[in-house]
Scaffold this active site. Structure first.
Site, short mmCIF file in Angstrom:
data_model
loop_
_atom_site.label_atom_id
_atom_site.label_comp_id
_atom_site.label_asym_id
_atom_site.label_seq_id
_atom_site.Cartn_x
_atom_site.Cartn_y
_atom_site.Cartn_z
N ALA A 103 -123.30 56.86 14.79
CA ALA A 103 -123.91 56.04 13.74
C ALA A 103 -123.19 56.30 12.43
O ALA A 103 -122.39 57.23 12.32
CB ALA A 103 -125.39 56.38 13.58
N LYS A 104 -123.44 55.49 11.45
CA LYS A 104 -122.95 55.74 10.09
C LYS A 104 -123.81 54.94 9.14
O LYS A 104 -124.40 53.93 9.53
CB LYS A 104 -121.49 55.30 9.96
N GLY A 105 -123.87 55.40 7.89
CA GLY A 105 -124.63 54.65 6.90
C GLY A 105 -123.99 54.80 5.54
O GLY A 105 -123.04 55.59 5.37
#
Ligand code: NAD
Length: 415
Positions: A103-105
């Protein structure tokens, strides 16, 4: 039109999918994020003005476990970048064999332009917007560019207040006082150093006196430079967003870190050496070049300047595929991000395991486990590379993508 960074990630996936002979449907499934969230984050500035920032959280794949990946605060954050970084996280976790998806944000803002209380408010509001998406069994954020353990503490608190009890396992890279693990702050850099040492060993190069240049003097770059210096190498150039510093006899990295901690605005202003233009660092005559800033440092436009024999990717995506192909032709060995900088997520995993068990390990235990995982992953990638005559990047992607595809096939497609 997709951006260059996303296109880089997709090219690397396609090459691995071709090698693995994945069927077209599986390749397509792995090319897209599983879920993406785009949020508007309002902030009342200290002067009373209301501003709105765009934020994202993207989960690329959940087949092997909960999603894992950093949160970036930077003005250039955008959906394509976050999506590419989330995909790389999936392969990275699989290459080092930890049970996470990727994931990444991020939020599109420059943290240096905000007060601490503004950063706290914007972080808490962003956290509350992505709250249904994250959790210790779902998706576990960590620091990345422009964020740190304080950011993680605010996310952990926001999540815990809503839950009604403390949930330390919702983030990693937390302060020690909140269940952070010893060794997390330097973990990515320690992993970069361990990977560099393995790389030199497998090319029969004695690491003593080897020259190193490091681009980016942030959380990853500064400590990577320090650990390599402690391992006997000579760090002759470093840089940050404002410029670089060069000293042929070797920079005292610890002293430079102290100067920065005491308020020196840029490494380029240190009296330890000569000023170096930011872009000159890539072309330094060194044995090992460590890009540890952002994506797209070595591109088709500057690849011909590279004189290093080895490139170890401290950053995610610093070498574009076009530059990679030229480096391969020239015999420059590139150790890819998904292996070289995996130390951070490995120790994040160790932190999460400790949180889930309400138990803590000593610094030595964490470091031994990290070294174990990094050395095993390096060996697996190196052996495949040698057996199949691949580059390090292709071998690492084949292992990472292959493990994820296997997990997806074992689970089957629902319904
Ligand atoms: P950071 O914000 O702590 O540091 C970034 C550094 O890069 C700063 O010194 C900044 O001045 C410098 N910089 C930015 N643009 C530059 C340029 N054009 N030229 C030279 N220097 C430049 O970020 P970080 O956490 O050290 O992350 C750096 C890279 O490592 C990113 O690609 C990140 O995704 C990756 N990474 C970070 C971690 C982690 O645990 N923090 C883990 C794995 C990978």
């Amino acid at each position: 039109m997709i951006s260059e960074v996303r296109s880089s990630a997709l090219i690397q996936l396609r090459e691995a999918a071709e090698f693995l002979r994945l069927d077209e449907g599986m390749h397509k499934l792995l090319s897209e994020p599983r879920r993406s969230l785009s949020v508007s984050v309002p902030l009342v500035r200290d002067n009373g003005n209301l501003e709105v920032f765009q934020g994202f959280r993207v989960q690329h794949n959940l087949a092997r476990g909960p999603a894992k990946g950093g949160i970036r605060f930077h003005p250039a954050v955008n959906f394509d970048e976050v999506t590419a970084l989330a995909m790389w996280m999936t392969w990275k976790c699989a290459v080092v064999g930890i049970p996470y998806g990727g994931a990444k944000g991020g939020i599109m803002l420059d943290p240096s332009k905000f007060s601490a209380s503004e950063l706290e408010r914007v972080t808490r509001r962003y956290s509350s917007e992505i709250l249904p998406f994250i959790g210790p069994d779902k998706d576990i954020p960590a620091p990345d560019v422009g964020t740190d353990e304080q950011t993680m503490a605010w996310i952990m608190d926001t999540y815990s207040v809503v839950a009604g009890y403390s949930v330390p396992g919702v983030v990693t890279g937390k302060p020690l006082s909140l269940g952070g693990t010893s060794g997390r702050a330097g973990a990515t850099s320690r992993g970069v150093a361990l990977a560099t040492l393995e790389l030199l060993k497998s090319h029969d190069v004695d690491s003593a006196g080897i020259t190193v240049a490091v681009e980016g003097f942030g959380k990853v770059g500064a400590l990577a430079a320090l650990f390599l210096q402690e391992a006997g190498m000579r760090v002759i150039a470093v840089s940050d967003i404002d410029g670089g510093l060069y000293c042929s006899s070797g920079i005292d990295v610890r002293a430079l870190m102290d100067e920065i901690a005491s308020g020196l605005p840029s490494v380029s202003e240190s009296s330890q050496g000569d000023y170096l233009g930011r872009s000159e660092l890539i072309g330094m005559k060194v044995d090992v070049l460590i890009p540890a800033a952002l994506e797209g440092s070595v591109t088709i436009d500057n690849v011909d300047l590279v004189q290093a024999r080895f490139i170890v990717e401290g950053a995610n995506g610093p070498v574009t595929p076009a530059a990679d192909a030229i480096l391969e032709e020239r015999g420059v060995v590139v150790l890819p991000d998904i292996l070289a900088n995996a130390g951070g997520v490995v120790v994040s995993y160790l932190e999460w395991v400790q949180n889930l068990q309400s138990y803590s390990w000593s610094d030595m235990e964490v470091q031994l486990k990290l070294a174990d995982v990094m050395q095993k992953a390096y060996k697996e990638v190196f052996e495949l590379k040698q057996a199949e005559h691949l580059t390090f990047r292709r071998a690492a992607h084949v292992i990472g993508v292959g493990r994820v595809a296997d997990a997806m096939l074992a689970r089957g497609i629902f319904p």
